[in-house]
Scaffold this motif. Structure first.
Motif, PDB file in Angstrom:
ATOM      1  N   GLU A  58       5.741  -3.668 -15.715  1.00 54.52           N
ATOM      2  CA  GLU A  58       6.429  -3.526 -17.003  1.00 54.52           C
ATOM      3  C   GLU A  58       5.825  -2.366 -17.795  1.00 54.52           C
ATOM      4  OE1 GLU A  58       7.173  -6.143 -21.077  1.00 54.52           O
ATOM      5  OE2 GLU A  58       6.897  -7.172 -19.156  1.00 54.52           O
ATOM      6  N   ILE A  59       6.692  -1.524 -18.362  1.00 53.91           N
ATOM      7  CA  ILE A  59       6.250  -0.386 -19.159  1.00 53.91           C
ATOM      8  C   ILE A  59       5.875  -0.868 -20.560  1.00 53.91           C
ATOM      9  CG2 ILE A  59       6.930   1.804 -20.210  1.00 53.91           C
ATOM     10  CD1 ILE A  59       6.545   2.056 -17.250  1.00 53.91           C
ATOM     11  N   LEU A  60       4.698  -0.460 -21.024  1.00 54.80           N
ATOM     12  CA  LEU A  60       4.235  -0.828 -22.366  1.00 54.80           C
ATOM     13  C   LEU A  60       4.639   0.228 -23.388  1.00 54.80           C
ATOM     14  CD1 LEU A  60       0.682  -2.078 -21.355  1.00 54.80           C
ATOM     15  CD2 LEU A  60       2.747  -3.439 -21.710  1.00 54.80           C
ATOM     16  N   PHE A  61       4.504   1.478 -23.023  1.00 54.07           N
ATOM     17  CA  PHE A  61       5.030   2.580 -23.828  1.00 54.07           C
ATOM     18  C   PHE A  61       5.117   3.808 -22.939  1.00 54.07           C
ATOM     19  CE2 PHE A  61       0.413   2.460 -24.886  1.00 54.07           C
ATOM     20  CZ  PHE A  61       0.024   3.702 -24.403  1.00 54.07           C
ATOM     21  N   ILE A  62       5.919   4.780 -23.368  1.00 53.68           N
ATOM     22  CA  ILE A  62       6.117   5.983 -22.566  1.00 53.68           C
ATOM     23  C   ILE A  62       5.350   7.153 -23.174  1.00 53.68           C
ATOM     24  CG2 ILE A  62       8.369   5.236 -21.728  1.00 53.68           C
ATOM     25  CD1 ILE A  62       9.644   7.150 -23.755  1.00 53.68           C
ATOM     26  N   GLN A  63       5.067   8.121 -22.348  1.00 55.83           N
ATOM     27  CA  GLN A  63       4.402   9.344 -22.799  1.00 55.83           C
ATOM     28  C   GLN A  63       5.246  10.011 -23.878  1.00 55.83           C
ATOM     29  OE1 GLN A  63       3.479  11.934 -19.527  1.00 55.83           O
ATOM     30  NE2 GLN A  63       3.303  13.751 -20.814  1.00 55.83           N
ATOM     31  N   GLY A  64       4.606  10.385 -24.987  1.00 56.98           N
ATOM     32  CA  GLY A  64       5.310  11.050 -26.074  1.00 56.98           C
ATOM     33  C   GLY A  64       5.850  10.122 -27.142  1.00 56.98           C
ATOM     34  N   ALA A  65       5.723   8.796 -26.938  1.00 58.52           N
ATOM     35  CA  ALA A  65       6.186   7.841 -27.947  1.00 58.52           C
ATOM     36  C   ALA A  65       5.250   7.860 -29.153  1.00 58.52           C
ATOM     37  CB  ALA A  65       6.242   6.436 -27.356  1.00 58.52           C
ATOM     38  N   GLN A  66       5.784   7.516 -30.318  1.00 58.56           N
ATOM     39  CA  GLN A  66       4.970   7.454 -31.528  1.00 58.56           C
ATOM     40  C   GLN A  66       3.845   6.445 -31.349  1.00 58.56           C
ATOM     41  OE1 GLN A  66       5.723   9.437 -34.241  1.00 58.56           O
ATOM     42  NE2 GLN A  66       3.805   8.809 -35.212  1.00 58.56           N
ATOM     43  N   ALA A  67       2.621   6.857 -31.664  1.00 63.22           N
ATOM     44  CA  ALA A  67       1.457   5.976 -31.506  1.00 63.22           C
ATOM     45  C   ALA A  67       1.419   4.987 -32.666  1.00 63.22           C
ATOM     46  CB  ALA A  67       0.178   6.800 -31.454  1.00 63.22           C
ATOM     47  N   SER A  68       1.783   3.744 -32.384  1.00 68.54           N
ATOM     48  CA  SER A  68       1.894   2.735 -33.436  1.00 68.54           C
ATOM     49  C   SER A  68       0.904   1.590 -33.290  1.00 68.54           C
ATOM     50  CB  SER A  68       3.316   2.153 -33.439  1.00 68.54           C
ATOM     51  OG  SER A  68       3.614   1.581 -32.170  1.00 68.54           O
ATOM     52  N   SER A  69       0.222   1.493 -32.138  1.00 64.98           N
ATOM     53  CA  SER A  69      -0.685   0.371 -31.908  1.00 64.98           C
ATOM     54  C   SER A  69      -1.833   0.787 -31.003  1.00 64.98           C
ATOM     55  CB  SER A  69       0.052  -0.810 -31.252  1.00 64.98           C
ATOM     56  OG  SER A  69       1.115  -1.270 -32.053  1.00 64.98           O
ATOM     57  N   LEU A  70      -2.961   0.103 -31.191  1.00 64.34           N
ATOM     58  CA  LEU A  70      -4.075   0.183 -30.251  1.00 64.34           C
ATOM     59  C   LEU A  70      -3.983  -1.043 -29.350  1.00 64.34           C
ATOM     60  CD1 LEU A  70      -6.808   1.673 -29.532  1.00 64.34           C
ATOM     61  CD2 LEU A  70      -7.915  -0.079 -30.926  1.00 64.34           C
ATOM     62  N   TYR A  71      -4.214  -0.864 -28.064  1.00 62.07           N
ATOM     63  CA  TYR A  71      -4.077  -1.953 -27.100  1.00 62.07           C
ATOM     64  C   TYR A  71      -5.446  -2.322 -26.536  1.00 62.07           C
ATOM     65  CZ  TYR A  71       0.954  -0.948 -27.083  1.00 62.07           C
ATOM     66  OH  TYR A  71       2.263  -0.761 -27.447  1.00 62.07           O
ATOM     67  N   ILE A  72      -5.694  -3.622 -26.416  1.00 67.95           N
ATOM     68  CA  ILE A  72      -6.921  -4.136 -25.821  1.00 67.95           C
ATOM     69  C   ILE A  72      -6.533  -5.039 -24.652  1.00 67.95           C
ATOM     70  CG2 ILE A  72      -9.074  -5.385 -26.194  1.00 67.95           C
ATOM     71  CD1 ILE A  72      -8.890  -3.009 -28.020  1.00 67.95           C
ATOM     72  N   VAL A  73      -7.061  -4.752 -23.465  1.00 66.91           N
ATOM     73  CA  VAL A  73      -6.763  -5.585 -22.298  1.00 66.91           C
ATOM     74  C   VAL A  73      -7.675  -6.813 -22.325  1.00 66.91           C
ATOM     75  CG1 VAL A  73      -6.585  -5.688 -19.790  1.00 66.91           C
ATOM     76  CG2 VAL A  73      -6.163  -3.520 -20.975  1.00 66.91           C
ATOM     77  N   LEU A  74      -7.070  -7.991 -22.375  1.00 66.21           N
ATOM     78  CA  LEU A  74      -7.832  -9.241 -22.348  1.00 66.21           C
ATOM     79  C   LEU A  74      -7.953  -9.784 -20.928  1.00 66.21           C
ATOM     80  CD1 LEU A  74      -6.483 -11.032 -25.561  1.00 66.21           C
ATOM     81  CD2 LEU A  74      -8.444  -9.493 -25.316  1.00 66.21           C
ATOM     82  N   SER A  75      -6.960  -9.527 -20.100  1.00 69.45           N
ATOM     83  CA  SER A  75      -7.048  -9.846 -18.672  1.00 69.45           C
ATOM     84  C   SER A  75      -5.989  -9.043 -17.932  1.00 69.45           C
ATOM     85  CB  SER A  75      -6.863 -11.348 -18.414  1.00 69.45           C
ATOM     86  OG  SER A  75      -5.521 -11.729 -18.588  1.00 69.45           O
ATOM     87  N   GLY A  76      -6.197  -8.874 -16.616  1.00 62.15           N
ATOM     88  CA  GLY A  76      -5.261  -8.095 -15.823  1.00 62.15           C
ATOM     89  C   GLY A  76      -5.608  -6.614 -15.820  1.00 62.15           C
ATOM     90  N   TRP A  77      -4.643  -5.802 -15.363  1.00 64.05           N
ATOM     91  CA  TRP A  77      -4.861  -4.359 -15.212  1.00 64.05           C
ATOM     92  C   TRP A  77      -3.680  -3.584 -15.782  1.00 64.05           C
ATOM     93  CZ3 TRP A  77      -9.136  -1.915 -12.968  1.00 64.05           C
ATOM     94  CH2 TRP A  77     -10.086  -2.782 -12.405  1.00 64.05           C
ATOM     95  N   VAL A  78      -3.992  -2.417 -16.353  1.00 65.89           N
ATOM     96  CA  VAL A  78      -2.976  -1.525 -16.915  1.00 65.89           C
ATOM     97  C   VAL A  78      -3.206  -0.122 -16.381  1.00 65.89           C
ATOM     98  CG1 VAL A  78      -2.096  -0.441 -19.025  1.00 65.89           C
ATOM     99  CG2 VAL A  78      -2.658  -2.881 -19.019  1.00 65.89           C
ATOM    100  N   LYS A  79      -2.125   0.520 -15.974  1.00 63.41           N
ATOM    101  CA  LYS A  79      -2.174   1.898 -15.481  1.00 63.41           C
ATOM    102  C   LYS A  79      -1.764   2.850 -16.598  1.00 63.41           C
ATOM    103  CE  LYS A  79       1.341   3.382 -13.100  1.00 63.41           C
ATOM    104  NZ  LYS A  79       2.340   3.616 -12.020  1.00 63.41           N
ATOM    105  N   LEU A  80      -2.563   3.887 -16.816  1.00 63.18           N
ATOM    106  CA  LEU A  80      -2.219   4.965 -17.735  1.00 63.18           C
ATOM    107  C   LEU A  80      -1.790   6.159 -16.893  1.00 63.18           C
ATOM    108  CD1 LEU A  80      -5.269   4.682 -20.171  1.00 63.18           C
ATOM    109  CD2 LEU A  80      -3.114   3.414 -20.205  1.00 63.18           C
ATOM    110  N   PHE A  81      -0.678   6.779 -17.240  1.00 60.42           N
ATOM    111  CA  PHE A  81      -0.144   7.827 -16.368  1.00 60.42           C
ATOM    112  C   PHE A  81       0.575   8.910 -17.168  1.00 60.42           C
ATOM    113  CE2 PHE A  81       3.180   4.772 -17.065  1.00 60.42           C
ATOM    114  CZ  PHE A  81       4.351   5.507 -17.123  1.00 60.42           C
ATOM    115  N   ARG A  82       0.673  10.065 -16.548  1.00 59.22           N
ATOM    116  CA  ARG A  82       1.455  11.185 -17.076  1.00 59.22           C
ATOM    117  C   ARG A  82       2.521  11.546 -16.054  1.00 59.22           C
ATOM    118  NH1 ARG A  82      -1.390  14.403 -21.061  1.00 59.22           N
ATOM    119  NH2 ARG A  82      -3.537  13.708 -21.362  1.00 59.22           N
TER     120      ARG A  82
END
Length: 246
Positions: free
Chosen positions: A43-67
């Motif tokens: 699932e996409i959390l946000f896309i590159q170039g989107a307005q920065a509106s939140s800081l995200y903290i991973v509590l469990s699992g894994w998240v990929k950051l990509f360009r």
């Protein structure tokens, strides 16, 4: 609204290094003003170039950051797990996210509105210092990853990745699960999937056995000696947090 047990959320949040020094009352206030999200894998959390509106903290699992490049190719900018933060662009007014974020597995993530973070930074110098330290550590980790892509062999890169999954475990007969798809691991480590598969076979000589997502490391010390000879950090500095002392 999340169906997670509130006590579980509070415990996960209290273990996040950035907020561990805050009292229960402060963390509780942040939780009340924030949102717990539980994205499905991919699932996409946000896309590159989107307005920065939140800081995200991973509590469990894994998240990929990509360009994404103009021709549709994807470059992995980082992989985040428990305690990691991403979306630091919220520190600046009218900023956009310089990368996209996608759940690499099922995850539990705390989404903190930008204004909460900006207010803490303005009013709490100690928190601001902790946040800058976290961002600095992320940059150092990225620099080290780029070094590894340049100077390490494929087996050493894979071995280093496996060692980082051994956090808090004993040094011998370690059982771990690969946390997400092998294709993603291969891309992150700068190799093709076929190369990654061949590399896992090569690591058998150093006591690493793989069966699907299941990995058994016979002796982490032996793997460390093999991997870390090509790293600019000494073994103690790099892996103190990963393995228990014997």
């Amino acid at each position: 609204m999340s169906d997670l047990d509130p006590n579980t959320v509070r415990e996960l949040f209290a273990a996040v290094p950035l907020f561990a020094a805050d009292g229960d009352a402060v963390r509780g206030e942040i939780l009340e003003q924030s949102q717990i999200i539980e994205p499905d894998k991919n699932e996409i959390l946000f896309i590159q170039g989107a307005q920065a509106s939140s800081l995200y903290i991973v509590l469990s699992g894994w998240v990929k950051l990509f360009r994404e490049t103009g021709d549709g190719k994807e470059a992995i900018a980082g992989l985040c797990t428990h305690g990691d933060l991403f979306g630091e662009a919220v520190l600046y007014n009218d900023a956009v996210y310089p990368f996209g974020a996608q759940a690499a597995s099922e995850a539990i993530i705390l989404r903190i509105p930008a204004e909460i973070i900006r207010t803490r930074v303005r009013e709490d110098g100690e928190f601001s210092t902790r946040l800058m330290r976290e961002v600095g550590q992320r940059l150092k980790a990225l620099e080290l990853h780029m070094e590894h892509l340049t100077v390490m062999t494929a087996p050493q890169r894979v071995g280093c990745f496996l060692l980082k999954l051994c956090r808090g475990k004993n040094r011998r007969n370690i059982n771990i699960l690969l946390p997400y798809d092998k294709s993603l691991i291969a891309t992150y480590l700068g190799m093709e999937l076929a190369t990654f598969s061949r590399t896992l076979v090569q690591l058998r000589d150093i006591g690493v056995e793989v069966d699907g997502p299941q990995v058994v490391i016979e002796d982490a010390g032996k793997l460390q000696n093999y991997v870390c000879q090509s790293c600019s950090l000494d073994i103690v500095s790099c892996h103190t947090d990963y393995l228990k002392s014997e």
